[in-house]
Write an enzyme that holds these catalytic residues in place. Structure first.
Site, PDB file in Angstrom:
ATOM      1  N   LYS B 210      42.925  63.434  60.849  1.00 42.24           N
ATOM      2  CA  LYS B 210      41.800  62.850  61.579  1.00 42.24           C
ATOM      3  C   LYS B 210      41.983  61.350  61.729  1.00 42.24           C
ATOM      4  O   LYS B 210      41.939  60.613  60.756  1.00 42.24           O
ATOM      5  CB  LYS B 210      40.481  63.106  60.838  1.00 42.24           C
ATOM      6  CG  LYS B 210      39.260  62.613  61.638  1.00 42.24           C
ATOM      7  CD  LYS B 210      37.980  62.627  60.852  1.00 42.24           C
ATOM      8  CE  LYS B 210      37.712  61.299  60.151  1.00 42.24           C
ATOM      9  NZ  LYS B 210      37.577  60.132  61.071  1.00 42.24           N
ATOM     10  N   GLU B 286      44.561  55.536  49.433  1.00 44.62           N
ATOM     11  CA  GLU B 286      44.933  54.123  49.586  1.00 44.62           C
ATOM     12  C   GLU B 286      43.669  53.399  49.998  1.00 44.62           C
ATOM     13  O   GLU B 286      43.194  53.562  51.120  1.00 44.62           O
ATOM     14  CB  GLU B 286      45.999  53.959  50.682  1.00 44.62           C
ATOM     15  CG  GLU B 286      47.270  54.722  50.450  1.00 44.62           C
ATOM     16  CD  GLU B 286      48.105  54.178  49.304  1.00 44.62           C
ATOM     17  OE1 GLU B 286      47.808  53.071  48.819  1.00 44.62           O
ATOM     18  OE2 GLU B 286      49.041  54.884  48.896  1.00 44.62           O
ATOM     19  N   CYS B 320      43.994  45.984  54.085  1.00 45.52           N
ATOM     20  CA  CYS B 320      43.704  46.215  52.672  1.00 45.52           C
ATOM     21  C   CYS B 320      44.569  45.295  51.812  1.00 45.52           C
ATOM     22  O   CYS B 320      44.235  45.013  50.673  1.00 45.52           O
ATOM     23  CB  CYS B 320      43.910  47.671  52.296  1.00 45.52           C
ATOM     24  SG  CYS B 320      45.450  48.334  52.890  1.00 45.52           S
ATOM     25  N   GLU B 417      35.566  43.002  49.201  1.00 49.22           N
ATOM     26  CA  GLU B 417      36.516  43.016  50.301  1.00 49.22           C
ATOM     27  C   GLU B 417      35.774  42.667  51.594  1.00 49.22           C
ATOM     28  O   GLU B 417      34.832  43.350  51.986  1.00 49.22           O
ATOM     29  CB  GLU B 417      37.142  44.413  50.405  1.00 49.22           C
ATOM     30  CG  GLU B 417      38.261  44.474  51.411  1.00 49.22           C
ATOM     31  CD  GLU B 417      38.967  45.824  51.395  1.00 49.22           C
ATOM     32  OE1 GLU B 417      38.292  46.856  51.240  1.00 49.22           O
ATOM     33  OE2 GLU B 417      40.205  45.839  51.557  1.00 49.22           O
TER      34      GLU B 417
END
Lengths: 557, 495
Positions: B210, B286, B320, B417
């Protein structure tokens, strides 16, 4: 056989070098026998060969099979050094013959010691620190090998035709087995190039250690005439994958496909000097390579006799690393409980493939007593069905031996078999009115002390022995200086595992024979050689391990 | 940052073809690229969604709709899993294929991506707002190299034979797991597709993948290329859809043997929870990062400033791996901040199709607002806003390159983040202190250290709780090198 000789033309524009002569070899010829046509049945390589085997050559389907290139151009006949074509320093040339007709195909420049020096200088320069080759990404080395595979695929028909002309191989075998293996080996090592991992090592003390697997340097490689293009690639692919440079000597009998490969290497984009091809003789060019003070490693495939000379030369000169793939007198053990028809066919092709000119040839077939006679009967029947003739023609499944010397040696060994009391079941003589063909020959009632049971014949001669117990056959199978390959046919898992772990051989096939693949290591125990080719194992033969140890201030697990 | 230095996307730059046509040397994007594939790819066929629903896909540089794409939901996931399961069944074409042939298929797919790389880079830029040239040189190259790398591994996955005690023979086989569900983010749509497909297919698995709802277009095009390359039906299934529906269906599916997810830590936790609740499927994750980048006073300052800048601003900060906590040794601190601010002010923000553009828009209005809100928190918690800090332009989701100095470790901008073009610069005095502060995070994805002292380099690299440590470089990723996180940055390794 009525085969007309080659004619010579002048250089054409398609050539990548203006020095290159363009020659053509005439392939028009007629079959000289009326045997029923047979599909090839040699080495049991994977996929494509099976495709081939399933396509019985019975007239209408013949058209679906690839056909040789008529009058193939022989574009390259010079020494390939530093990506250029050179004439030999001595001015000498090697005559190259078509073993099917005995006629001259062309002449090739003959490398000797001075030419080897030149090639080594170029290979050394290409290996210098900071050179394009040394500063290239490993993945780009892999791309170059893949590109070379693409080019071989493009020129597959031509290369297979050259191979059939120059070494007498059955064309379809050359196309489906040799060329397929060539392409797959290049791709396989293309994939390894950026996966050659060193390790980090938790050493004692306040240190940190890691290893790098570095290329060895300039590799001398000497290859035989029985699988010219495939051996060429078995040698260069792992060497280049690891980042070495190469000086390779094809056999004097079969330099043509190697020189065509040289041109493809340049076309693929390998930097100058990375691969140098120097056709020549063993006593001169081969000797210069094995004695050279500036060659870091020598890899040789050929006879055990010459292998010993190579290792001796390495010792006498600079202790270069040595890997050897030598002869074999390979046992093939057939138990009574096996699929007999399958065993007969595999034992047959395991010996007769490539006119018997294989180091892997299963030339000592040990058959368990209860099925011995039936096995011999079926094997003889099978051998008699073999179609000899011009290897370029469809339906032919055995070509000529490579040269007169080999032919004579085989005929002598056949004579010794008769003399020493083995039963000659079929064959035993030359085939046809002229040329280097030998009838498929089967001996039964062979005892282990006969010459034909001890020496490598390298011809279409099958020895069938009888055995009674598993311990007996293991002992007899191992009673040889050789230790390359072995086969065992049985449906009993215990026999299969017992025999496969007991045999002193680098390869053991269970219920198959000659099942080779690029992924699988290949090499011999005892006097069949040193080191392994193919698979991941070949990488260690082309790398030096360097341990780097760094003083650190404080350890931290 | 003064507005005169910012290239605001305007009408003049809305036509990529006209803009790029004048540049002879650079590759140009495909003018008015046709979007060929907007359906669900199951069993090598294009299918409409079971629900009949579609969703809009936007160009983040303009906010305009590009097209509509069929929206996969649970029923479509069921169909895809069925196809993938069939393709994986014993005796199937895929299961009987030589490993080297799987490698050839991946290699062919790489060749096709290479053939169509300009088109793919164009669509990627259009759909995700990435500048075209970096997309072509970084993302497309990364995609091609990853596919080739795993192509080479297909026939090199070795089991071992083991000398066990007793009268036994043991050997191991590394068998494919089965049907793998894979869920990827919008920040590197193509690269993430290759990172997921490459190893799964090399090992012989089948895949239900997806793409993110923001960026399904290049992934669908890869589906078409995979069919052209010759992958058997059912081996690769691509289902565009949303996380709470299609993503959730994958994570909790009883017929999926493994799920691999790249995205936020928050969603990663949901995935692992769903795996636990359903069939204990294998999980690799991840996730996010708040990555420390440690600059010692003995470092090459020019290099460190530039690498730290690129390390956080690359891809509009939407990485990331973004080095979003920069620890600078005290003697160097003021100079480092000064140069970093100067560099950030020079950063060219604009249309992804302008060849001079370094930074495109954020992916969506939602992300833009989230980043702006972080910036406000930084200001209100007392960090010093050195430059940037605002949204840009009338259309699209642009944000000024933003630098904060005097950041404390307890501020939100130092802990969470941000996933945007916002650089935090902190000060440190000793190596012990900086190690402790750098590791003081729930995340552990990457870290970097800049120093010319081999001892500091080795000490820091072994002390960092991070899956990757870069020394005197940043974002030096390659397909040969493993990638993945410690702690809450993930589970498992890719590449």
């Amino acid at each position: 056989m009525s085969v007309t000789g080659g004619r010579i033309q002048q250089t054409g524009g398609a050539s990548s070098s203006s020095h290159t002569e363009r020659k053509r070899a005439n392939t028009n010829s007629q079959p000289s026998n009326g045997h029923e046509q047979q599909a090839g049945n040699g080495c049991d390589h994977q996929g494509p060969n099976q495709e081939h085997r399933s396509q019985r050559v019975d007239g209408s389907k013949t058209k679906a099979l690839p056909t040789p290139i008529p009058d193939p151009p022989i574009l390259y006949t010079k020494l390939f050094i530093n990506n250029d074509w050179h004439e030999s320093c001595s001015g000498r040339k090697i005559p190259v013959y078509n073993p099917t007709t005995g006629e001259l195909l062309c002449e090739v420049e003959e490398a000797d010691s001075e030419d080897v020096d030149e090639a080594v200088r170029s290979a050394r320069a290409a290996f210098q620190m900071g050179s394009p080759w040394r500063s290239m990404d490993a993945s780009d080395r892999g791309r170059l090998l893949n590109r070379l595979a693409d080019l071989v695929e493009r020129d597959r028909l031509l290369l297979a035709t050259l191979e059939a002309l120059d070494c007498g191989k059955v064309f379809l075998m050359a196309y489906f087995v040799d060329l397929m293996a060539t392409i797959k080996t290049l791709r396989y090592y293309g994939g390894w190039a950026d996966k050659i991992h060193g390790k980090t090592i938790p050493v004692d003390g306040e240190y940190f250690t890691y290893t790098r697997h570095e290329p060895i340097g300039v590799c001398g490689q000497i290859i035989p005439w029985n699988f010219p293009v495939m051996m060429f690639v078995w040698k260069i692919a792992p060497a280049l994958c690891c980042g070495n440079t190469v000086v390779i000597k094809p056999a004097e009998q079969t330099p043509l496909s190697a020189l065509h490969m040289a041109a493809l290497i340049k076309e693929a984009g390998f930097p100058p000097g990375v691969v140098n091809v120097v056709p020549g003789y063993g006593e001169t060019a081969g000797c210069a390579i094995s004695h050279h003070m500036d060659i870091d490693k020598v890899a040789f495939t050929g006879s055990t006799d010459v292998g010993k000379l190579i290792q001796k030369a390495a010792g006498e000169s600079n202790l270069k690393r040595v890997t050897l793939e030598l002869g074999g007198k390979n046992p093939n053990i057939v138990f009574a409980d096996c699929d007999l028809e399958h065993a007969v066919e595999q034992a047959h092709s395991g010996l007769f493939f490539n006119q018997g000119q294989c180091c892997l040839a299963g030339s000592r077939v040990f058959v368990e007593e209860p099925v011995y006679e039936e096995f011999v009967r079926l094997s003889v029947e099978r051998a008699k069905s073999k179609v000899l003739g011009n290897p370029l023609l469809p339906g032919v499944d055995q070509g000529p031996q490579i040269d007169q010397k080999q032919f004579d040696k085989i005929m002598e060994l056949i004579e010794s078999g008769k003399r020493e009391g083995a039963t000659l079941e079929c064959g035993g003589s030359m085939w046809g009115q002229q040329g280097l063909f030998i009838q498929p020959t089967v001996f039964s009632n062979v005892t282990d002390d006969m010459l034909i049971a001890k020496e490598e014949i390298f011809g279409p001669v099958q020895q069938i022995m009888c055995f009674r117990s598993i311990s007996e056959v293991i002992q007899r199978a191992n009673a040889t200086h050789y230790g390359l390959a072995a086969g065992v046919f049985t449906n009993d898992i215990n026999k299969a595992l017992t025999v496969s772990s007991a045999l002193q051989a680098g390869i053991v096939w269970v219920n198959c024979y000659n099942a080779m693949s690029a992924q699988c290591p290949f090499g011999g125990f005892k006097m069949s050689g040193n080191g392994r080719e193919l698979g991941k194992y070949a990488l260690q033969e082309y790398t030096e391990v360097k341990a780097v140890t760094i003083k650190i201030s404080q350890k931290n697990s | 940052m003064t507005s005169s230095k910012i290239e605001i996307p305007g009408e003049v730059k809305s036509d990529p073809a006209a803009l790029m046509a004048s540049l002879q040397l650079m590759p140009s994007p495909v003018p008015n690229p046709e979007i060929k594939y907007t359906k669900i790819f199951i069993n090598n066929e294009w299918q409409d969604s079971v629900s009949g629903k579609v969703f809009p896909v936007y160009n983040p540089a303009t906010g305009e709709q590009i097209c509509e794409v069929q929206e996969a939901d649970k029923a479509d996931v069921d169909k895809a899993v069925q196809a993938a399961r069939l393709a994986f069944s014993l005796g199937s074409v895929w299961r009987r294929m030589d490993a080297s042939e799987r490698g050839r298929l991946l290699s062919k797919l790489a060749d096709l991506v290479e053939r169509d790389s300009v088109y793919l880079a164009t669509i990627e830029s259009l759909d995700s707002g990435k500048p075209f040239l970096p997309t072509l040189f970084v993302d497309l190259q990364g995609t091609i190299k990853t596919l080739r790398y795993f192509a080479g591994y297909a026939d090199k996955i070795h089991g071992t034979s083991i000398p066990m005690d007793g009268e036994y023979l043991t050997f191991t086989r590394y068998e494919p797991i089965g049907v793998c569900g894979q869920i990827i983010p919008w920040n590197f749509p193509l690269v993430m597709t290759a990172w997921k497909l490459g190893p799964a297919l090399a090992c012989g698995n089948t895949v239900v993948l997806k793409p993110a709802e923001q960026t399904p277009l290049t992934c669908l095009y890869i589906a078409a290329l995979s069919k052209e390359a010759g992958f058997p039906p059912g081996v690769i299934n691509i289902l565009p859809g949303f996380g709470p529906t299609a993503g959730a269906a994958i994570a909790s599916h009883m017929g999926i043997d493994k799920v691999a997810f790249t995205g936020s830590t928050e969603v990663g936790k949901l995935i692992q929870e769903a795996a636990g609740k359903s069939n204990l499927k294998r999980v690799t994750l991840e996730l996010g990062g708040k990555n420390p980048n440690i600059i010692f006073a003995d470092a090459d300052l020019d290099l460190a400033v530039e690498q730290a800048h690129q390390g956080v601003f690359f891809n509009a900060g939407q990485c990331c791996t973004a080095g979003s906590r920069i620890y600078v040794e005290e003697p160097l601190y003021d100079e480092f901040v000064r140069r970093s601010v100067e560099r950030a002010k020079r950063r060219i923000v604009g249309s992804p199709f302008d060849p001079t553009t370094e930074q495109g828009p954020q992916i969506s209005r939602e992300q833009q607002n989230r980043v702006l809100e972080f910036i406000q928190s930084g200001i209100s918690e007392g960090a010093k806003l050195e430059c940037g800090g605002k949204a840009l332009g009338l259309k699209g989701f642009f944000i000024e390159p933003t630098v904060f100095s005097s950041v404390r470790d307890d501020m939100r901008i130092a802990r969470e983040e941000i996933f945007g073009p916002v650089q935090q610069i902190m000060k440190f005095k000793t190596i012990e202190e900086v190690i402790e502060r750098a590791n003081n995070s729930d995340y552990g994805l990457v870290a970097a250290v800049f120093t010319s002292d081999i001892n500091k380099a080795m000490t820091i690299s072994t002390a960092m709780q991070a899956g990757t440590v870069w020394i005197n470089c940043f974002n030096a990723l390659s397909t040969q090198c493993p990638f993945g996180g410690y702690k809450m940055s993930g589970n498992g390794r890719e590449l």
